[in-house]
Design a protein around this motif. Sequence first.
Motif: not given
Lengths: 610, 374
Positions: B260-264, B270-274, B292-300, B302-309
């Motif tokens: 999940v971490e790697h995926g995030l 790549h979100l900018g492309w999308a 699907f990935l974020v759902e997995q993160a929530l299942d694990a 995780r609630e808040r995440e540092e992300l370079a969006l």
Amino acid sequence: MGHRFQVNLRGIIDLLSHHLYSSPGVFVRELLQNATDAIRARRHLEPDHQGEIRVELIEKQDGGLPTLFFSDDGVGLTEEELHRFLATIGESSKREALEARRNDFIGQFGIGLLSCFMVCDELLVVTRSARGDGRTVEWRGRHDGTYTARTSEHPLERPGTQVFLVARPAAAEYFTPERVRQLASHYGGLLPFPIHLTAAGHTEHLNPTPPPWRQEYASASERRAALLAYGREVFDTEFVDCIPLHSEAGGVEGVAFVLPFSPHFHTKQKHRVYLKGMLLSESAENLLPDWAFFVRCVVDAQGLRPTASREAFYEDATLARARESLGQSLRQYLVELATEEPRALQRLIALHGLSVKALALDDDDFFRLVIHWLPFETTLGMMTLESYRQSFPTVYYVTTLDAFRQVARVAAAQGLGIINGAYTHDTALLEKLPRVLPDAQVELFSPSRLAQRFEEPTAEELEAVERLLHVARAALEPFGCEVSLKKFLPAEVPTLYGDVDDGAFRRDLERARQESDALYAAVLEGALTEEREEERPQLCFNLLNPVVCRLARVRSSEQLKLSVEMLYVQALLLGHRPLRAQELALLNRGLLGLIAAGLDEDDAGTGEVH
Amino acid sequence: MTDRDWREQVQALLGRATKLEAGEAKVMALEEAARLADIHGDTGMAFEVRGALIEAATFGGFPDRALVAFAWCRGQQQKNPQRFPEEPLLWKQKWVVGRLDEFPHVSRKQIEAALDDAEQCFARAGAGQRAMLKLRYQTARDMGDTALAESFWARWVEAPRDHLTDCRACDLDDELDHHIDRGEYAVVLEKARPLLEGRYGCAEVPHLTLGSVLYPLFKQGRLEEARNAHLHGYALVRRNQEFLATVGEHLEFLALTGNVEHGLRLFARHLGWALGHPSHRDRFTFLAAALFLVEQALDAGREREELALPRAFPLYAPEGTYSLRALRDWLAAQAEGLAAKFDARNGTTRFKELLFRTRRMREEVHPFPIPFPG
């Protein structure tokens, strides 16, 4: 007893020479590989065994064809093993199967031997196994697929293998002292066992020293000089600097050389890689992270897997980890430069800014360290982010060349610095700034907003130009263009056309629709309807411009409208905006109108005289 | 601007474009060159430059720009067929028509008209059916008309090759989709072998292939190979937004294997492309995988995440901390919105089903740690 191979040997040799090997010269590599494998296998049995390889070129005095002799004191083969390699080769009529065979000792031995048939018609192998009954076996193979194997009448005194190749007349070029020396040094120069070459009555140790990165030096500067000299020898390039490389994963060691010129960022650097001391490829590409295209390197790997072509390493988790570690070695070098020799780093950035930017993008700590030294193109010229931020507390940037061109001249005249983010990585780096340095203010600048920063006319001035504004708004409404009026420098610019972000593309789209046939016009219509933005382009009149001031005093509404339209068309063309059909009509009509107006004036003048 | 000036500028822009890697900067340089030629009324030059532009836009992830440039060329071609013959445009027409269905605002009728038109153009050029059958197969598949897609598929793979058919690598790669749709994963992997072993390749193969085989490899339990395909494949596609959907396949794979971490991190990159991607179908593939990935993160947990969006993201937070729930809701709304648009246009339920498939993947997750490639 004569045997026949189970397969068409010619077919396999063809396969090898056309699909597996880049040149017949690789038979030297294959024989060195076999000798090396044999010595390593023997060391498993006898850890103290040193091992050595001897190569001898026997040239005939009578002008007959020369013979090449390879010998090693490795583990040797038993007769049963000899037969087995032939059998395994028999199964390997496909390239993939051949490649798979390389992974076992016997298979590699056979494939290696077969490669010799690219340069000779007959091969003699004499071998005594360290594991067998002490017998010496002799195998004589011909390129036509026949071979004999028997117990030798001239037993070897100690275990090992000897291979004799008699040159094929057409391949005699591979059997000269110079060529053999060159090939053996090329492929085996870093092998950990001594190779002695005897040719023309003279014996030479081809690999007396370990690779330069494993040698001891009296001082750091001596080490650097030696490594740079090595880089010069290998790549024929005067490198700027050298960086030691090391990775536990894959057992990689070596040195990276900093290129003295800026490569195109899509050129992949070709590295020279050795696998356990044997030259694997001079053009391996996948060894370093993407961003590290500012170096070329030489490395020796103990534990990476070569691909089928033997030109690169196989992409697996070990390689990924090795690449990560090698990237760390390079990063460490840059970090040390940043903290200890900032001037050297600045010189490096001047050459290899793209690499440094790419790394900064992926790595926050590194970003923090170098971001202020990175150069950006601004409306006031190239400057580092540090000097930019000293003048401008807020970082303004545009993301396209088109936007930059629109704002450049006027912004420069205003003393306003705007960064051109159209270059690779620049926008992403700037947008990363507030995330890494929370006090930084970064704002995307839109050319349509440039006018908002200009000086407003006074109420009085505004009153004087009210009619101009009114006429201009009405005239440009059909073109979807808004009008404003400000005072800005340089005064010789009458108007400024400020487009929205994708304005140029929207105009392209509309023109294509006008130019295309019914089918594609309809398709584009579908694309056009989507997500139309509210924002519109803007034509800003400059009240400091003398022509604009005079326009405000023109009485004829018709004349005023015509002038406004012509200024609009001029602004479009200056902004590299090809005209849409309705604008082209405007231009044609307007030109005629202006000529007519000029003639009227002339007529009037003539009338007065008479 | 004098005559010489602008021609030099055009040449400089063309030179600059050839040195640039596939992507927006290259497309923009060519667009600028085309505009200069237009301003100076040099139709011949404008036509030539647009040829390069269509190619750069097609292989650099800007199918909308390719479409616009093609429509312009097409207009010139129709107005002046002596000067601009049809034949050299056919290859580009194939690229453009093949992607029309990825714009949900282009109607079914328009897509069909463009396909029929292409068929006539190809027939006039003496081409066989193969290229057209593939276009029709892919369009029908994308639009969820399964029965039609199957019938075109069967005819396509049997049709002989000719001078207008795609290269062998592309054809073989495109064949894989059919088997993936049918869950024939062993067949996929067998057919993909020559591509994965590098016996055939081109500008987009094995880039695309290494993404397509991730799920089949995963389903066949060949996790080590899947990991290698991910590491190798992602490195090939990470710099070109043309591969947004393939990046989506990599995201899905990382979520499936619990990385999940790697995926995030990949998601953020790549979100900018999308957000601005012209192909809404590719947006959908990416966003559904991200969901699907974020759902997995929530299942694990995780609630808040540092992300370079990127800044263009509607929920952009300058300090870079995001609530995964908010992210999940946004992704779900986007993916569902796109699916609804496509399904409404197509008159099928394919996109809804694709979303449903992604939702069901939670049950297939099988942890298999993968190093982050950087």
